[in-house]
Design an enzyme around this catalytic site. Structure first.
Site, PDB file in Angstrom:
ATOM      1  CG  HIS A  92       1.832  -2.605 -15.206  1.00 47.06           C
ATOM      2  ND1 HIS A  92       1.484  -3.805 -14.608  1.00 47.06           N
ATOM      3  CD2 HIS A  92       2.827  -2.888 -16.077  1.00 47.06           C
ATOM      4  CE1 HIS A  92       2.237  -4.772 -15.111  1.00 47.06           C
ATOM      5  NE2 HIS A  92       3.058  -4.237 -16.003  1.00 47.06           N
TER       6      HIS A  92
ATOM      7  CD  GLU B  65       4.827   1.645  -9.242  1.00 51.65           C
ATOM      8  OE1 GLU B  65       3.776   1.447  -8.639  1.00 51.65           O
ATOM      9  OE2 GLU B  65       5.639   0.722  -9.496  1.00 51.65           O
TER      10      GLU B  65
ATOM     11  CG  ASN C 131       1.729   3.245  -5.774  1.00 49.96           C
ATOM     12  OD1 ASN C 131       2.180   4.288  -6.245  1.00 49.96           O
ATOM     13  ND2 ASN C 131       2.238   2.053  -6.051  1.00 49.96           N
TER      14      ASN C 131
ATOM     15  CG  ASP D 285      -1.362  -4.881 -16.789  1.00 48.54           C
ATOM     16  OD1 ASP D 285      -2.044  -4.289 -15.935  1.00 48.54           O
ATOM     17  OD2 ASP D 285      -0.604  -5.829 -16.502  1.00 48.54           O
TER      18      ASP D 285
ATOM     19  CB  ILE E 180      -8.124 -10.215 -13.212  1.00 48.57           C
ATOM     20  CG1 ILE E 180      -6.584 -10.269 -13.283  1.00 48.57           C
ATOM     21  CG2 ILE E 180      -8.712  -9.755 -14.547  1.00 48.57           C
ATOM     22  CD1 ILE E 180      -6.035 -11.242 -14.297  1.00 48.57           C
ATOM     23  CG  LEU E 181     -11.497  -5.321 -10.748  1.00 49.92           C
ATOM     24  CD1 LEU E 181     -11.372  -3.814 -10.937  1.00 49.92           C
ATOM     25  CD2 LEU E 181     -12.324  -5.650  -9.504  1.00 49.92           C
TER      26      LEU E 181
ATOM     27  N   GLY F 256       0.786  -1.237   0.000  1.00 58.62           N
ATOM     28  CA  GLY F 256       0.000   0.000   0.000  1.00 58.62           C
ATOM     29  C   GLY F 256       0.815   1.282   0.000  1.00 58.62           C
TER      30      GLY F 256
END
Ligand code: GAR
Length: 191
Positions: free
Chosen positions: A113, A178, A21, A149, A96-97, A19
């Site tokens: 990513h 990032e 980010n 992606d 993966i949604l 976490g």
């Protein structure tokens, strides 16, 4: 994505692990000039270390283990709608949604990513990069579509690969970029 009259738009951040980010998004959201506030954190891991940042900052958080993915996604969609969240930010979210979920929140899910997409989609990015002859790697913030992606790129940052790099050292340097890139991307897409 329109900002509501001087008010910051609400975002949800989805995590699975560290976490860092998320931590930086919370940090930047506190800047007066930022256009967003972190209203909700979703984790698919009960013990994700990143949940500490939600707790510390008194941000609502929920855990869904995604074992029953369809019903968890319905619950998340309802919650997101109820809380008037305008944007979902995936930040190290390793599930993966489903296409259905993505369609229901079309154009309002973004992801970070750790590569210069379209290069090196999926997992083990830094390892793959170091097995190539590339001089640069980097990170990308992009819209999420039903292909992994593969959605439209919002912003990218290049990072030079050093001869001495291992997947770990490269990952560390890219992660630092990032942390700045995600908020930058948000401030670009929210007017
Ligand atoms: C980040 O490097 C992010 O780009 C990556 O996981 C890390 C999460 O770090 N995401 C992916 O690889 C998604 N395909 P964090 O939990 O410290 O933010």
């Amino acid at each position: 994505m329109k900002k509501l009259f001087g008010k910051k738009i609400k975002i949800a951040v989805f995590i699975s692990g560290t976490g860092s980010n998320l931590k930086k998004l919370i940090y930047f959201s506190k800047n007066k000039k930022s256009k967003f506030m972190v209203d909700l954190v979703i984790s698919n891991k009960r013990h994700a270390p990143g949940l500490i940042y939600a707790k510390k900052n008194k941000i609502n958080y929920k855990i869904y283990d995604f074992k029953k993915q369809i019903s968890d996604e319905i619950k998340i969609l309802n919650l997101v709608k109820k809380r008037k969240i305008k944007l979902i930010c995936l930040a190290g979210f390793m599930k993966i949604l489903t296409e259905k979920f993505i369609k229901k929140f079309d154009g309002k899910i973004i992801n970070i990513h750790p590569s210069l997409l379209p290069k090196y989609k999926g997992l083990n990015t830094h390892f793959k990069v170091l097995n190539s002859n590339d001089k640069y790697s980097g990170c990308t913030v992009h819209y999420v579509n039903s292909k992994l992606d593969s959605g439209k790129v919002i912003i990218q940052k290049k990072v030079k690969i050093l001869k001495s790099d291992t997947p770990k050292t490269l990952q560390k340097r890219i992660l630092l970029e990032e942390h700045k890139l995600y908020s930058k991307a948000l401030n670009i897409i929210i007017d």
